[in-house]
Write a protein that holds these residues in place. Structure first.
Motif, mmCIF file in Angstrom:
data_model
loop_
_atom_site.group_PDB
_atom_site.id
_atom_site.type_symbol
_atom_site.label_atom_id
_atom_site.label_comp_id
_atom_site.label_asym_id
_atom_site.label_seq_id
_atom_site.Cartn_x
_atom_site.Cartn_y
_atom_site.Cartn_z
ATOM 1 N N GLY A 21 -6.449 15.518 -1.147
ATOM 2 C CA GLY A 21 -6.729 14.177 -0.645
ATOM 3 C C GLY A 21 -5.489 13.544 -0.040
ATOM 4 O O GLY A 21 -4.422 14.177 0.021
ATOM 5 N N TYR A 22 -5.621 12.292 0.395
ATOM 6 C CA TYR A 22 -4.518 11.601 1.069
ATOM 7 C C TYR A 22 -3.242 11.643 0.233
ATOM 8 O O TYR A 22 -2.166 11.978 0.731
ATOM 9 N N ASN A 23 -3.350 11.280 -1.062
ATOM 10 C CA ASN A 23 -2.135 11.186 -1.878
ATOM 11 C C ASN A 23 -1.463 12.535 -2.084
ATOM 12 O O ASN A 23 -0.254 12.597 -2.313
ATOM 13 N N PRO A 55 7.068 -3.741 6.150
ATOM 14 C CA PRO A 55 6.542 -3.844 7.521
ATOM 15 C C PRO A 55 7.562 -3.350 8.565
ATOM 16 O O PRO A 55 8.780 -3.377 8.349
ATOM 17 N N ASN A 56 7.039 -2.945 9.714
ATOM 18 C CA ASN A 56 7.819 -2.189 10.715
ATOM 19 C C ASN A 56 9.114 -2.865 11.152
ATOM 20 O O ASN A 56 10.130 -2.194 11.368
ATOM 21 N N HIS A 57 9.104 -4.200 11.330
ATOM 22 C CA HIS A 57 10.276 -4.871 11.915
ATOM 23 C C HIS A 57 11.490 -4.805 10.985
ATOM 24 O O HIS A 57 12.615 -5.039 11.422
ATOM 25 N N GLU A 88 8.892 4.843 6.297
ATOM 26 C CA GLU A 88 7.524 4.904 6.823
ATOM 27 C C GLU A 88 7.523 4.831 8.352
ATOM 28 O O GLU A 88 8.478 4.408 8.978
ATOM 29 N N LYS A 89 6.422 5.268 8.923
ATOM 30 C CA LYS A 89 6.206 5.223 10.359
ATOM 31 C C LYS A 89 5.566 3.899 10.737
ATOM 32 O O LYS A 89 4.973 3.265 9.860
ATOM 33 N N PRO A 90 5.599 3.439 11.978
ATOM 34 C CA PRO A 90 6.507 3.938 12.998
ATOM 35 C C PRO A 90 7.941 3.624 12.586
ATOM 36 O O PRO A 90 8.182 2.645 11.887
ATOM 37 N N ALA A 94 12.599 -2.850 -4.889
ATOM 38 C CA ALA A 94 12.777 -4.211 -4.368
ATOM 39 C C ALA A 94 11.510 -4.681 -3.681
ATOM 40 O O ALA A 94 10.812 -3.901 -3.027
ATOM 41 N N ASP A 95 11.213 -5.962 -3.847
ATOM 42 C CA ASP A 95 10.199 -6.658 -3.041
ATOM 43 C C ASP A 95 10.600 -8.130 -3.082
ATOM 44 O O ASP A 95 11.692 -8.459 -3.580
ATOM 45 N N VAL A 96 9.729 -9.012 -2.588
ATOM 46 C CA VAL A 96 10.191 -10.388 -2.401
ATOM 47 C C VAL A 96 9.799 -11.344 -3.526
ATOM 48 O O VAL A 96 10.405 -12.393 -3.682
ATOM 49 N N GLY A 141 0.815 -1.213 0.000
ATOM 50 C CA GLY A 141 0.000 0.000 0.000
ATOM 51 C C GLY A 141 0.847 1.261 0.000
ATOM 52 O O GLY A 141 0.602 2.191 -0.786
ATOM 53 N N MET A 142 1.844 1.299 0.850
ATOM 54 C CA MET A 142 2.649 2.515 0.946
ATOM 55 C C MET A 142 3.668 2.627 -0.176
ATOM 56 O O MET A 142 4.001 3.731 -0.605
ATOM 57 N N GLY A 143 4.159 1.492 -0.686
ATOM 58 C CA GLY A 143 5.058 1.553 -1.842
ATOM 59 C C GLY A 143 4.356 2.239 -3.005
ATOM 60 O O GLY A 143 4.927 3.098 -3.689
ATOM 61 N N GLY A 199 -1.563 -12.712 0.097
ATOM 62 C CA GLY A 199 -1.648 -11.262 0.221
ATOM 63 C C GLY A 199 -0.982 -10.805 1.497
ATOM 64 O O GLY A 199 -0.610 -11.605 2.344
ATOM 65 N N SER A 200 -0.814 -9.498 1.617
ATOM 66 C CA SER A 200 -0.203 -8.988 2.838
ATOM 67 C C SER A 200 -0.925 -7.702 3.209
ATOM 68 O O SER A 200 -1.660 -7.131 2.420
ATOM 69 N N GLY A 201 -0.744 -7.268 4.444
ATOM 70 C CA GLY A 201 -1.357 -6.023 4.888
ATOM 71 C C GLY A 201 -2.869 -6.064 4.725
ATOM 72 O O GLY A 201 -3.517 -7.078 4.969
ATOM 73 N N PHE A 260 5.186 10.703 8.376
ATOM 74 C CA PHE A 260 4.014 11.210 9.108
ATOM 75 C C PHE A 260 3.254 12.170 8.195
ATOM 76 O O PHE A 260 3.168 13.374 8.448
ATOM 77 N N ASN A 261 2.690 11.608 7.113
ATOM 78 C CA ASN A 261 2.165 12.439 6.025
ATOM 79 C C ASN A 261 1.014 13.344 6.430
ATOM 80 O O ASN A 261 0.782 14.374 5.807
ATOM 81 N N TYR A 262 0.283 12.957 7.501
ATOM 82 C CA TYR A 262 -0.867 13.797 7.880
ATOM 83 C C TYR A 262 -0.424 15.189 8.341
ATOM 84 O O TYR A 262 -1.193 16.135 8.276
#
Ligand SMILES: NC(=O)c1ccc[n+]([C@@H]2O[C@H](COP(=O)([O-])OP(=O)(O)OC[C@H]3O[C@@H](n4cnc5c(N)ncnc54)[C@H](O)[C@@H]3O)[C@@H](O)[C@H]2O)c1
Length: 395
Positions: A333-335, A82-84, A103-105, A42-44, A13-15, A225-227, A131-133
């Motif tokens: 909007g968000y984007n 993902p965060n980790h 990305e956050k956190p 990059a992705d898996v 989603g964020m990519g 799928g993820s997320g 922290f796009n907001y």
């Protein structure tokens, strides 16, 4: 004009949001001073990635994120995994001399966030956390109002971030519900944005206490799928949820203001209910992201018979909006927030200057998250400074 070559890690989603934003930076803001070039991604999973890279116009792709970090053409490593994974990737990027967009956190723990701060500051690279907001022109205007003393002395901050994307118990398990992969639950995922609002608009949070709850205790294991995109197989096994659905906390600020921060990812009816009420001795502000082009302002100095909240419609007078439209009321909007954020990054890199919110700001958010989490576990007030590390010592 400087070309700034981007190496993106993560195409979820964020990519997608980051790649879309970089495409739009020169279209909205013009090519100056820095023009982002989508260099490598990059992705898996190779097959999906090749298609994704082509669709988004990346010159090259790889299933090894370390190749992005090592790539001599890349100036900015952009982390949307993902965060980790943030800490390992961000530290490797900084050590390779790459500027960082993450990305956050920032990390799953403040200790890991501190390691990122140390690596970034030692390497002297520029960093920006998503922290796009905060990029909504409404927030830049809120800051201006507060700095100009329009609200007087801030007395109270009430912040929320509720969503209902996990309200249905049949939504499958995802990395967000795994303590090792996500860290805390709603608090780190959603509440981190509210803490960022609090830090920017009111100031440093020094002390917290809190209460959290997991109300949906297990979920079906997804088939793929993820997320948010995860899908469950019929008859799939269930897995225990490892972090909280809801967190509520009391906070005390260094400047004497007090407040609350609350968040839920099972908040039925709330879609993007990120917002705040900030009360001061002379005025108040009310905001919700569900009406992101409006800010409610109350001035206690108005004649008594005219007192009341007024709706300010965000427009070209508010920082960041004019690049999109010359008239108020059309609305962002968000984007668009992500485009403003990506532009702040490319400008900072082109001009060689720091930008906010950087990894040190995000480390402070991570410390507040850890403090609230500990307060919930131990049922006591926790000072945020209990999570200080070597990077808090004067240099
Ligand atoms: N700022 C915001 O508004 C906002 C919104 C949503 C998510 N986020 C943050 O963005 C990050 C990603 O969230 P998302 O919703 O896009 O998640 P997601 O699950 O949709 O996407 C994550 C992507 O990372 C990829 N990935 C996993 N391991 C990888 C590896 N080793 N190498 C390369 N790629 C790998 C996955 O395959 C997936 O494509 C999280 O930190 C999340 O908190 C921020």
């Amino acid at each position: 004009m400087t070309e700034i070559r981007i190496g993106l890690i993560g195409t979820g989603g964020m990519g997608k949001a980051h790649a879309t934003a970089f495409h739009n930076v020169p279209l909205v803001f013009g090519p100056e001073p820095g023009r982002p070039i989508l260099e490598i991604v990059a992705d898996v999973e190779a097959a999906a990635l090749e298609q994704w890279a082509g669709a988004f116009g990346f010159a090259r792709w790889t299933t090894d994120w370390r190749a992005v970090v090592a790539d001599p053409a890349v100036a900015v490593v952009d982390i949307t995994t993902p965060n980790h994974l943030h800490a390992e990737m961000a530290i490797a990027a900084a050590q390779a001399g790459k500027h960082l967009y993450c990305e956050k956190p920032l990390a799953t723990t403040s200790a890991d966030a501190a390691r990122i701060v140390a690596a970034v500051e030692q390497a002297g690279v520029i960093s920006l956390v998503g922290f796009n907001y905060l990029r909504n022109p409404a927030q830049a205007f809120a800051r201006q109002l507060i700095a100009a003393g329009e609200l007087g002395e801030i007395t109270l901050f009430r912040g929320v971030f509720d969503q209902d994307f996990l309200a249905d118990p049949e939504v499958p398990f995802s990395w967000r519900l795994d303590r090792g992969l996500a860290g805390t639950g709603a608090l780190g995922d959603l509440g981190s944005h509210t803490i960022a609002f609090a830090q920017v608009l009111v100031g440093e949070i020094t002390e917290v206490c809190g209460l959290n709850a997991t109300r949906i205790h297990d979920r079906v294991v997804p088939a793929g799928g993820s997320g948010y995109a995860a899908k469950a197989a019929s008859g799939a096994a269930r897995r225990a949820v490892e972090n909280e659905d809801i967190a509520e906390c009391l906070v005390r600020f260094a400047n004497g203001a007090v407040g609350t921060i609350g968040t839920s990812r099972i908040g039925v009816g709330r879609k993007l209910a990120l917002g705040y009420e900030i009360q001061g001795t002379r005025g108040s502000l009310v905001y919700t992201q569900e009406r992101m082009n409006e800010l409610q302002l109350y001035r206690h100095s108005d004649p008594e018979r005219e007192r009341g909240y007024k709706t300010i419609y965000i427009g070209p007078e508010h920082p960041g909006y004019k690049a999109f439209f010359g008239l108020a009321g059309i609305g962002l909007g968000y984007n668009d927030q992500k485009i403003i954020e990506a532009h702040a990054l490319t400008t900072a890199v082109a001009l060689g200057r720091l930008v906010q919110p950087d990894v040190r700001f995000a480390y402070q958010v991570n410390k507040v998250i850890d403090a609230v989490d500990l307060a919930c576990q131990e049922r006591r007030w926790v000072r945020v400074s209990e999570f200080d590390t070597a990077v808090d010592q004067p240099q």
